[in-house]
Design an enzyme around this catalytic site. Sequence first.
Site, mmCIF file in Angstrom:
data_model
loop_
_atom_site.group_PDB
_atom_site.id
_atom_site.type_symbol
_atom_site.label_atom_id
_atom_site.label_comp_id
_atom_site.label_asym_id
_atom_site.label_seq_id
_atom_site.Cartn_x
_atom_site.Cartn_y
_atom_site.Cartn_z
ATOM 1 N N HIS A 470 0.831 -1.209 0.000
ATOM 2 C CA HIS A 470 0.000 0.000 0.000
ATOM 3 C C HIS A 470 0.863 1.255 0.000
ATOM 4 C CE1 HIS A 470 -3.523 2.502 1.277
ATOM 5 N NE2 HIS A 470 -2.555 3.222 1.844
ATOM 6 N N GLU A 471 1.789 1.333 0.930
ATOM 7 C CA GLU A 471 2.609 2.543 1.027
ATOM 8 C C GLU A 471 3.489 2.727 -0.199
ATOM 9 O OE1 GLU A 471 2.010 4.808 3.075
ATOM 10 O OE2 GLU A 471 0.651 3.628 4.324
ATOM 11 N N HIS A 474 1.702 4.677 -2.768
ATOM 12 C CA HIS A 474 1.889 6.124 -2.585
ATOM 13 C C HIS A 474 3.241 6.564 -3.132
ATOM 14 C CE1 HIS A 474 -1.645 7.069 -0.243
ATOM 15 N NE2 HIS A 474 -1.338 6.225 0.744
ATOM 16 N N HIS A 477 3.199 6.918 -6.791
ATOM 17 C CA HIS A 477 2.489 8.146 -7.155
ATOM 18 C C HIS A 477 3.438 9.347 -7.042
ATOM 19 C CE1 HIS A 477 -1.582 10.493 -6.596
ATOM 20 N NE2 HIS A 477 -1.001 10.731 -7.744
#
Length: 683
Positions: A470-471, A474, A477
């Site tokens: 998940h991280e 980020h 992104h």
Amino acid sequence: MTDAVTNPLLSPPALPYDLPPYGSIRAEHYLPAFREAFAAHRAEVEQITSQTDAPTFENTLMALERSGALLDRIARTFYTVSSADGTAEIQAVEEELAPLMAAHSDAIQLDATLFARISALHAQLDELGLDAESRHLVERHHREMSLAGAGLDDEQKKRLTDLNQRLSVLTTTFEKNLLADTNDLAVVFDDAAELDGLSEGELSAAAQAATARGLDGRYVVTLTLYTGHPYLASLANRESRRRLLEASRARGARGNEHDNREVLREIVRLRAERAALLGYPSHAAAILADQTAGSPQTVHDLLRRLAVPAATNARSEQAALQRIADADGIRIEAHDWAFYTEKVRAAEYDLDRAALRPWFEAERVLRDGVFFAAEQLYGVTITERHDLQGYHPDVRVFEVHNADGSELGLFLLDLYTRDSKRGGAWMNSIVTQSALRGTAPVVVNNLNVNKPAPGTPTLLTLDEVTTLFHEFGHALHGLFATVTYPHFAGTAVHRDFVEFPSQVNEMWILWPEILTNYARHIDTDEPLPADVVERLHASEAFNQGFATSEYLAASWIDQAWHGLSVDEATADIDVAEFEATALADIGLDNPAVPTRYASTYFAHVFSGGYSAGYYSYIWSEVLDADTVEWFRDNGGLTRDNGDRFRQRLLGVGGSADPLAAYRDFRGRDAEIQPLLERRGLTG
């Protein structure tokens, strides 16, 4: 004396990708550097506002985007450290800095002359002949300054500035109290028998934590940011489970010097007053006016729609747990839920998630899972740079290259928990990409994995594997966003959109070619057995009633606090009673299913950037689930799919309307049905 010779923060960047020289930065360097950066930024803005030439895009917006580069660099350097290695010295700096930073921000955002120049450009926007990103820049600056209060009169601006400075102090105090109380409430066990059910590595981590506190021969279990704890699923001793959950839920509400109740009440009061000053009925209304959701009512409608089936599913799950707990002669309470959930999971799916840890060795998950998925999907290569130093000895630095070999940026990983690190997991940008400034991205992921004794491998839970993927979503992104203006760099998107890319990246955890590459037994190198994988897929909706309910409960508490008017917020509010009333209102008041965060340790909304915005995880998950369906329908893990997702969504950063970018990628608006099916809410 503070100058470029004695203060490394004021020296021109000399390391690759402008990585800060953390090895030479000390706590006492920060405040002098900030003061110099504040002055430099004010001078740059004054050059814009003092000119007599009519406003143009170049002499106003371009100049504004070029300004503040020194302050941005120093602030990103500092806040990376303050969240991940907040020593007493750093905390003292942050407390003194908070009102200074708020005042400086207001001085820029509330500058009447600057706002007038931007308003003039906004009024003639169709005549300026700007490209799409530049046009969006004018629109965003005008809207953000309007929402910040740039149109208020001088007396109102003075009150607004006072409110913002006081709030900056309060939110810093909330986080400081929470960190201190979290450390104080770490649970000490005298005997390994009290921790029956933990793995050898988990016991080792608890012993290591005790030794670090001068408690040799004992065991310390540190608390997670959220209410629950991973160990609740495996601790056989019910009293140990009770102690652990009780400690977690007590944070910030013990009547000691770290009590957060009056702090959060004042935060709520001042946020409500600020919203009224800006013309909004509540803080939530003010915040949501500039999010993709648009209004509190839209958020309330979604949360209520999901709460009814989630609560129903949680009650069904509770009944199944109780049937097994009856054999032990106990009534299911909150501290029992995770433990008996694993018993039900084992009975229904023949699945013991705790037993999966030997297949999830951290280094292999990172390199052969997280990195491998990105390499396959986007063609990037990621290599460790042992010659570059992070802000703590545990931090590792990696260089990222594009498929054509060109340099992309740096990725830093800070995996382990420590007393100076705030709870939870997060990503932030140390340097952001901007064509205007000529900078490339440097991003960091922080997790809070327990660190085992030296020589002992770090074995992750499936939840920790999920967090790592998940991280890194980020991080991708932040690495891939390719924009001209710093204002749009990295993850600078609407708050209720920012979780979307990270949630999409979780889809690769059980993707066949990814899973077989990283999930290999630490002793035998055997892949995770196919039948176990099948049972993991079969159990994906298992316990989603609980998981959805605890999340929605926290989201509703956030909305309840921040939906108060000025008059309501100034009443004498009992925090526990307020929470109970709010949860009863939405039907999520099941004592066995506590909210994921109670108010006194709800850092996301009282010291982080998610006030009135914690709903954004589920809001973004609508887009995420719809995107996962698109990937599956279009061949999954392919370079074509990765390039499309990178170019049309990740690469856009904040330079376009996020829902328009989503439509460009998907070909239509997102549909909610995939989310309902994923969480088992279709019944």
